[in-house]
Motif scaffolding. Structure first.
Motif, mmCIF file in Angstrom:
data_model
loop_
_atom_site.group_PDB
_atom_site.id
_atom_site.type_symbol
_atom_site.label_atom_id
_atom_site.label_comp_id
_atom_site.label_asym_id
_atom_site.label_seq_id
_atom_site.Cartn_x
_atom_site.Cartn_y
_atom_site.Cartn_z
ATOM 1 N N GLN A 84 -60.669 -34.721 -0.832
ATOM 2 C CA GLN A 84 -60.087 -35.744 -1.687
ATOM 3 C C GLN A 84 -60.378 -37.115 -1.082
ATOM 4 O O GLN A 84 -60.829 -37.207 0.062
ATOM 5 C CB GLN A 84 -58.579 -35.535 -1.844
ATOM 6 C CG GLN A 84 -57.823 -35.550 -0.529
ATOM 7 C CD GLN A 84 -56.342 -35.277 -0.700
ATOM 8 O OE1 GLN A 84 -55.730 -35.675 -1.689
ATOM 9 N NE2 GLN A 84 -55.754 -34.592 0.263
ATOM 10 N N ALA A 85 -60.119 -38.154 -1.804
ATOM 11 C CA ALA A 85 -60.332 -39.512 -1.312
ATOM 12 C C ALA A 85 -59.140 -40.368 -1.736
ATOM 13 O O ALA A 85 -58.092 -40.332 -1.110
ATOM 14 C CB ALA A 85 -61.653 -40.074 -1.819
ATOM 15 N N GLN A 86 -59.276 -41.139 -2.854
ATOM 16 C CA GLN A 86 -58.161 -41.969 -3.307
ATOM 17 C C GLN A 86 -56.913 -41.158 -3.616
ATOM 18 O O GLN A 86 -55.788 -41.647 -3.494
ATOM 19 C CB GLN A 86 -58.567 -42.778 -4.557
ATOM 20 C CG GLN A 86 -59.591 -43.873 -4.295
ATOM 21 C CD GLN A 86 -61.010 -43.422 -4.610
ATOM 22 O OE1 GLN A 86 -61.351 -42.260 -4.381
ATOM 23 N NE2 GLN A 86 -61.843 -44.330 -5.134
ATOM 24 N N SER A 87 -57.093 -39.909 -4.001
ATOM 25 C CA SER A 87 -55.933 -39.072 -4.347
ATOM 26 C C SER A 87 -54.990 -38.879 -3.167
ATOM 27 O O SER A 87 -53.787 -38.636 -3.355
ATOM 28 C CB SER A 87 -56.407 -37.706 -4.860
ATOM 29 O OG SER A 87 -57.120 -37.835 -6.070
ATOM 30 N N ALA A 88 -55.509 -38.978 -1.942
ATOM 31 C CA ALA A 88 -54.648 -38.823 -0.770
ATOM 32 C C ALA A 88 -53.560 -39.890 -0.746
ATOM 33 O O ALA A 88 -52.474 -39.674 -0.193
ATOM 34 C CB ALA A 88 -55.485 -38.886 0.507
ATOM 35 N N ALA A 89 -53.854 -41.040 -1.357
ATOM 36 C CA ALA A 89 -52.862 -42.114 -1.384
ATOM 37 C C ALA A 89 -51.646 -41.743 -2.222
ATOM 38 O O ALA A 89 -50.531 -42.190 -1.944
ATOM 39 C CB ALA A 89 -53.494 -43.393 -1.909
ATOM 40 N N ALA A 90 -51.861 -40.937 -3.254
ATOM 41 C CA ALA A 90 -50.728 -40.495 -4.080
ATOM 42 C C ALA A 90 -49.789 -39.625 -3.261
ATOM 43 O O ALA A 90 -48.552 -39.716 -3.389
ATOM 44 C CB ALA A 90 -51.238 -39.737 -5.305
ATOM 45 N N VAL A 91 -50.383 -38.777 -2.420
ATOM 46 C CA VAL A 91 -49.564 -37.943 -1.525
ATOM 47 C C VAL A 91 -48.780 -38.827 -0.560
ATOM 48 O O VAL A 91 -47.569 -38.681 -0.386
ATOM 49 C CB VAL A 91 -50.459 -36.956 -0.752
ATOM 50 C CG1 VAL A 91 -49.641 -36.188 0.285
ATOM 51 C CG2 VAL A 91 -51.150 -35.991 -1.707
ATOM 52 N N ALA A 92 -49.472 -39.763 0.069
ATOM 53 C CA ALA A 92 -48.820 -40.635 1.042
ATOM 54 C C ALA A 92 -47.727 -41.482 0.384
ATOM 55 O O ALA A 92 -46.652 -41.682 0.958
ATOM 56 C CB ALA A 92 -49.855 -41.532 1.711
ATOM 57 N N LYS A 93 -48.002 -41.977 -0.820
ATOM 58 C CA LYS A 93 -47.004 -42.781 -1.530
ATOM 59 C C LYS A 93 -45.760 -41.961 -1.845
ATOM 60 O O LYS A 93 -44.620 -42.454 -1.728
ATOM 61 C CB LYS A 93 -47.598 -43.332 -2.832
ATOM 62 C CG LYS A 93 -46.689 -44.298 -3.583
ATOM 63 C CD LYS A 93 -46.476 -45.576 -2.791
ATOM 64 C CE LYS A 93 -45.708 -46.606 -3.608
ATOM 65 N NZ LYS A 93 -45.487 -47.869 -2.840
ATOM 66 N N GLY A 94 -45.956 -40.707 -2.207
ATOM 67 C CA GLY A 94 -44.812 -39.842 -2.460
ATOM 68 C C GLY A 94 -43.962 -39.658 -1.228
ATOM 69 O O GLY A 94 -42.721 -39.690 -1.296
ATOM 70 N N PHE A 95 -44.613 -39.491 -0.070
ATOM 71 C CA PHE A 95 -43.863 -39.342 1.174
ATOM 72 C C PHE A 95 -43.176 -40.643 1.562
ATOM 73 O O PHE A 95 -42.077 -40.625 2.136
ATOM 74 C CB PHE A 95 -44.797 -38.863 2.292
ATOM 75 C CG PHE A 95 -44.967 -37.364 2.320
ATOM 76 C CD1 PHE A 95 -44.244 -36.589 3.197
ATOM 77 C CD2 PHE A 95 -45.841 -36.747 1.444
ATOM 78 C CE1 PHE A 95 -44.385 -35.208 3.214
ATOM 79 C CE2 PHE A 95 -45.983 -35.361 1.444
ATOM 80 C CZ PHE A 95 -45.254 -34.589 2.334
ATOM 81 N N ALA A 96 -43.792 -41.762 1.235
ATOM 82 C CA ALA A 96 -43.208 -43.060 1.584
ATOM 83 C C ALA A 96 -41.952 -43.362 0.782
ATOM 84 O O ALA A 96 -41.083 -44.108 1.236
ATOM 85 C CB ALA A 96 -44.240 -44.164 1.366
ATOM 86 N N THR A 97 -41.834 -42.798 -0.409
ATOM 87 C CA THR A 97 -40.719 -43.129 -1.300
ATOM 88 C C THR A 97 -39.722 -41.988 -1.499
ATOM 89 O O THR A 97 -38.696 -42.175 -2.141
ATOM 90 C CB THR A 97 -41.255 -43.540 -2.688
ATOM 91 O OG1 THR A 97 -42.049 -42.476 -3.233
ATOM 92 C CG2 THR A 97 -42.119 -44.789 -2.575
ATOM 93 N N TYR A 98 -40.002 -40.817 -0.958
ATOM 94 C CA TYR A 98 -39.163 -39.641 -1.197
ATOM 95 C C TYR A 98 -37.737 -39.853 -0.708
ATOM 96 O O TYR A 98 -36.774 -39.492 -1.379
ATOM 97 C CB TYR A 98 -39.791 -38.424 -0.505
ATOM 98 C CG TYR A 98 -39.088 -37.115 -0.757
ATOM 99 C CD1 TYR A 98 -39.401 -36.347 -1.875
ATOM 100 C CD2 TYR A 98 -38.132 -36.628 0.125
ATOM 101 C CE1 TYR A 98 -38.769 -35.124 -2.102
ATOM 102 C CE2 TYR A 98 -37.492 -35.423 -0.096
ATOM 103 C CZ TYR A 98 -37.816 -34.674 -1.214
ATOM 104 O OH TYR A 98 -37.189 -33.470 -1.427
#
Length: 447
Positions: free
Chosen positions: A131-145
């Motif tokens: 993956q590439a940009q999609s990894a940011a969606a994972v990280a953003k989810g962890f940042a806001t969970y």
């Protein structure tokens, strides 16, 4: 109430197991230590393996922090191990928010509990394979969970190429997530995959060279200054009482004969610290060296470890076996997991060979048919245990692959998992001998 700790800290975590957080943790420990910093390692959860490597990498004993089994007061005491350090690094377990379904002493065992409790920001190791940009969606989810858990930034792992890194960074930038480093995909830094105990990790051939290489690898691909600057001092940890703190750990005796060698190495540091703080004296001996417990001891304690790897040598240790049998005629002997198996009648190894054990209990265990037993345990003692009265409530953790073939003795406790479901591994007791498959973490402050 804890006054907090001025030493800045970070939690090294990930979305899941197997993403490379241990490699990053060890590389950081060794790299910062090479800079002359005193780095205090911690490990979230009931883990013996990673702390062994932490100590080898940093030169300081690693300390377990467990929100399911430990009270807030006890965690505050544990954290004080870092008060004389320059930096604290706490390695998480599993995924950042992964824990059991039922809250324990101060949380559900998730690494996020430690971050929320201490205020240490999280460095998230993200495996960006495939993956590439999609990894940011994972990280953003962890940042806001969880708004009470701060994400310091991410370290990208298993980056395939400069183009792959650039695309991934584009996504992280769009989400406002700081990239603290990017580790290319290599195999030379991976840790040896075999079970290692506290002694074994330090004596592992080539381990120092691997740790030095990990430090070089991490230093080249992670911005150490930015990462260290993201660390924050521990915030005060409020506790309704100090019950369950290290200083309240009742020792099993005044003079404790403690088995310590490659076969019996798994004992939590906070237990030994608590015993010593209460005035107990620990007398180590080595069953593998055919040593018997000190005859002046009040109690003998056999920790867990890897008796199955040394079953033949244990069976041949006649002085150890005879000395243990004589000791148990008049004084308590307790074993945990591997120590419990060594106290039994026999241990059958993975090849099906039966080895004679000490015979203090009728337990017969086998590795011929491996079955994993893993999880937190809460036990209510039906018989006294050295240091604990009957009906005491204990918390611990079980992890082994052995199968019980025979267990003819009286059960030691009613044992349940974290959800309250009874488990068949009750431990057993015969005379002065007792044993459990779970490793004791602490006495529960509530039932």
């Amino acid at each position: 109430m804890s006054t907090g700790m001025s030493t800045p800290g970070l939690v090294i975590s990930a979305p899941a197991s197997g993403t490379g957080k241990t490699t990053l943790m060890l590389g950081l420990l060794r790299a910062f230590s090479q800079q002359g910093l005193a780095v205090q390692p911690f490990k979230s959860g009931p883990d013996y393996i990673d702390p062994a490597f932490h100590r080898a990498a940093s030169g300081r004993p690693s300390v377990n922090l467990d929100s399911w089994a430990m009270s807030r007061g006890m965690i505050a005491d544990q954290i004080s191990a870092g008060q004389d350090a320059d930096l604290v690094l706490a390695e998480g377990s599993m995924g950042l928010f992964d824990g059991v379904a039922v809250t324990g002493e101060s949380g559900n065992g998730a690494s996020a509990d430690i971050s929320e409790m201490t205020g240490w920001p999280v460095v998230l190791v993200v495996d960006v394979s495939g993956q590439a940009q999609s990894a940011a969606a994972v990280a953003k989810g962890f940042a806001t969970y969880n708004p009470n858990v701060t994400l310091a930034g991410v370290v990208l792992n298993r980056v395939a190429s400069p183009r792959h890194e650039a695309l991934t960074r584009v996504g992280m930038d769009a989400m406002g997530i700081e990239v603290l480093g990017a580790l290319p995909r290599v195999k030379s830094i991976e840790m040896p995959e075999r079970h290692l105990g506290l002694v074994q990790a330090q004596e592992q051939d080539g381990l120092d060279a691997i740790l030095t290489e990990a430090a070089k690898f991490v230093s080249e691909h992670v911005d150490l200054e930015r990462l260290r600057a993201a660390a924050q001092p521990s915030q005060p940890i409020s506790s309704p009482s100090q019950n369950g703190t290290v200083l309240d750990m009742t020792p099993p005796g005044q003079r404790i004969a403690l088995a310590q060698d490659d076969a019996f190495s798994f004992v939590y540091p906070h237990l030994l610290q608590g015993w010593r703080a209460a005035g107990a004296e620990i007398l180590p001996f080595s069953p593998l060296a055919n040593q018997a417990p000190d005859t002046s001891a009040d109690v003998c304690w056999l920790p867990g470890g890897y008796p199955e790897l040394h079953a033949g040598k244990i069976a041949a240790a006649d002085k150890f076996r005879t000395g243990l049998q004589v000791f148990a005629q008049t004084r308590p002997v307790h074993g945990e997991c591997g120590g419990y198996m060594a106290m039994g009648a026999a241990l059958i190894d993975k090849d099906g060979t039966r080895h004679q054990m000490a015979g203090l209990l009728g337990l017969v265990t086998s590795y011929a048919k491996r079955k994993m037993h893993l999880g937190y345990r809460q036990a209510t003692l039906t018989h006294p245990l050295p240091g604990f009265e009957a009906q005491s409530h204990l918390r611990g953790h079980e992890f082994h692959y052995s199968t019980i073939l025979e267990q003819p003795d009286a059960p030691l406790a009613c044992v349940r998992d974290a959800t309250g479901t009874e488990v068949p591994e009750t431990g057993s007791v015969r005379g002065h001998a007792s044993g459990t498959f779970f490793h004791l973490i602490t006495k529960a402050t509530t039932s």
